[in-house]
Design an enzyme around this catalytic site. Sequence first.
Site, PDB file in Angstrom:
ATOM      1  N   VAL A  63       1.932   2.387 -34.110  1.00  0.00           N
ATOM      2  CA  VAL A  63       2.227   1.222 -34.935  1.00  0.00           C
ATOM      3  C   VAL A  63       1.294   1.170 -36.137  1.00  0.00           C
ATOM      4  CG1 VAL A  63       2.030  -1.300 -34.961  1.00  0.00           C
ATOM      5  CG2 VAL A  63       3.240  -0.164 -33.103  1.00  0.00           C
ATOM      6  N   ASN A  89       2.136  -6.568 -30.406  1.00  0.00           N
ATOM      7  CA  ASN A  89       1.008  -6.566 -29.471  1.00  0.00           C
ATOM      8  C   ASN A  89       0.074  -5.363 -29.630  1.00  0.00           C
ATOM      9  OD1 ASN A  89      -0.318  -7.190 -26.688  1.00  0.00           O
ATOM     10  ND2 ASN A  89       0.494  -5.106 -26.460  1.00  0.00           N
ATOM     11  N   SER A 142      -6.266 -13.342 -31.080  1.00  0.00           N
ATOM     12  CA  SER A 142      -7.377 -13.225 -30.137  1.00  0.00           C
ATOM     13  C   SER A 142      -8.373 -14.346 -30.392  1.00  0.00           C
ATOM     14  CB  SER A 142      -8.084 -11.877 -30.315  1.00  0.00           C
ATOM     15  OG  SER A 142      -9.321 -11.858 -29.631  1.00  0.00           O
ATOM     16  N   TYR A 155     -12.005  -6.122 -35.780  1.00  0.00           N
ATOM     17  CA  TYR A 155     -11.050  -6.820 -34.910  1.00  0.00           C
ATOM     18  C   TYR A 155     -10.940  -8.291 -35.307  1.00  0.00           C
ATOM     19  CZ  TYR A 155      -8.907  -8.084 -30.380  1.00  0.00           C
ATOM     20  OH  TYR A 155      -8.078  -8.541 -29.381  1.00  0.00           O
ATOM     21  N   ALA A 156     -12.077  -8.935 -35.594  1.00  0.00           N
ATOM     22  CA  ALA A 156     -12.072 -10.339 -36.000  1.00  0.00           C
ATOM     23  C   ALA A 156     -11.283 -10.526 -37.292  1.00  0.00           C
ATOM     24  CB  ALA A 156     -13.498 -10.851 -36.165  1.00  0.00           C
ATOM     25  N   ALA A 157     -11.517  -9.625 -38.248  1.00  0.00           N
ATOM     26  CA  ALA A 157     -10.815  -9.713 -39.529  1.00  0.00           C
ATOM     27  C   ALA A 157      -9.314  -9.580 -39.336  1.00  0.00           C
ATOM     28  CB  ALA A 157     -11.321  -8.622 -40.474  1.00  0.00           C
ATOM     29  N   LYS A 159      -7.470 -10.043 -36.536  1.00  0.00           N
ATOM     30  CA  LYS A 159      -6.865 -11.114 -35.744  1.00  0.00           C
ATOM     31  C   LYS A 159      -6.842 -12.439 -36.498  1.00  0.00           C
ATOM     32  CE  LYS A 159      -5.681  -8.889 -32.009  1.00  0.00           C
ATOM     33  NZ  LYS A 159      -4.236  -8.628 -31.764  1.00  0.00           N
TER      34      LYS A 159
END
Length: 304
Positions: A63, A89, A142, A155-157, A159
């Site tokens: 993806v 997902n 998240s 990951y924070a950016a 999500k």
Amino acid sequence: MNLSGKVAVVTGAGQGLGLAYARNLAAAGARVVVNDVDAAKADAAVKEISGAGGTAVGEVAPVGSSATAQALVDRAVSEFGRLDVMVTNAGVLRDTVLWKMSDDDFDTVVHVHLRGTFTCARAAAVRMREQGEGGRIICVGSPTGQRGTFGQTNYAAAKAGIVGMVRTWAMELAKARVTVNAIIPVAATEMTRTVPFLREHVEALARGEKVPAFVRRGLALGTPEDAAGLVTFLASDAGANISGQAIGIGGDKVSLWTHPHQAVAAYADGGWTADALAEVWPTAFRPHAQSVGEPLPEVKEQGT
């Protein structure tokens, strides 16, 4: 829930939360395109769903690209004639602190999570608008994107960006009767196994052991199956009037996250100088300063 006649795509559905979403949708009657980058896992997921009486096909592709997104939509249409639900997902982790994070660490996570959500949602939106019968786009966020987590800049950016896109798409697709929501799941998966303070509980749940109430309630941590019902609910007719929301799910807990809002404001004629800000900050703003990171339950609650 009865999703008979509905067709869903679930990305990253070979294991963990994605597999739980696909199984739950299929159990409710939806026909499912199972996407994963791992052919063996995608095949195993399809066999499991089919063995339980559901209908599924696999589509193996990474993806992120527009080509993969279009291939997923095309597979749903070629196999089942339509597309009603897109669940974005798929994801990867490349955790490290800011000063050690490489360009590749950042780009890989953002490509799969953020760009992958964008390309899949865009392809789904085009098809759903062509069909003219509405649809559901369900994007996976998240708690990290809501409050931050040490060592997860990328990951924070991604999500946080997903939730921002969801709010925009909910407005843009309202006329087409396509709802767009973010879910904020917490579950015992290979991803959460990497979080030190969760590892013990993740491993216990993987062994099928009962965990204390503070884990299922205070940490909102349960099995992937505990989070799957929210996806099916949002995909159903019961979710037709829910859009633009960020909904948390995990263990025994379901929650609705607020949109960011101003906590406090102050005004000065002619604007603010640095000295004026230094004077007003301690009394007007410091009491309202926001915390970072996910708040954890008190230790004393662990025996409850």
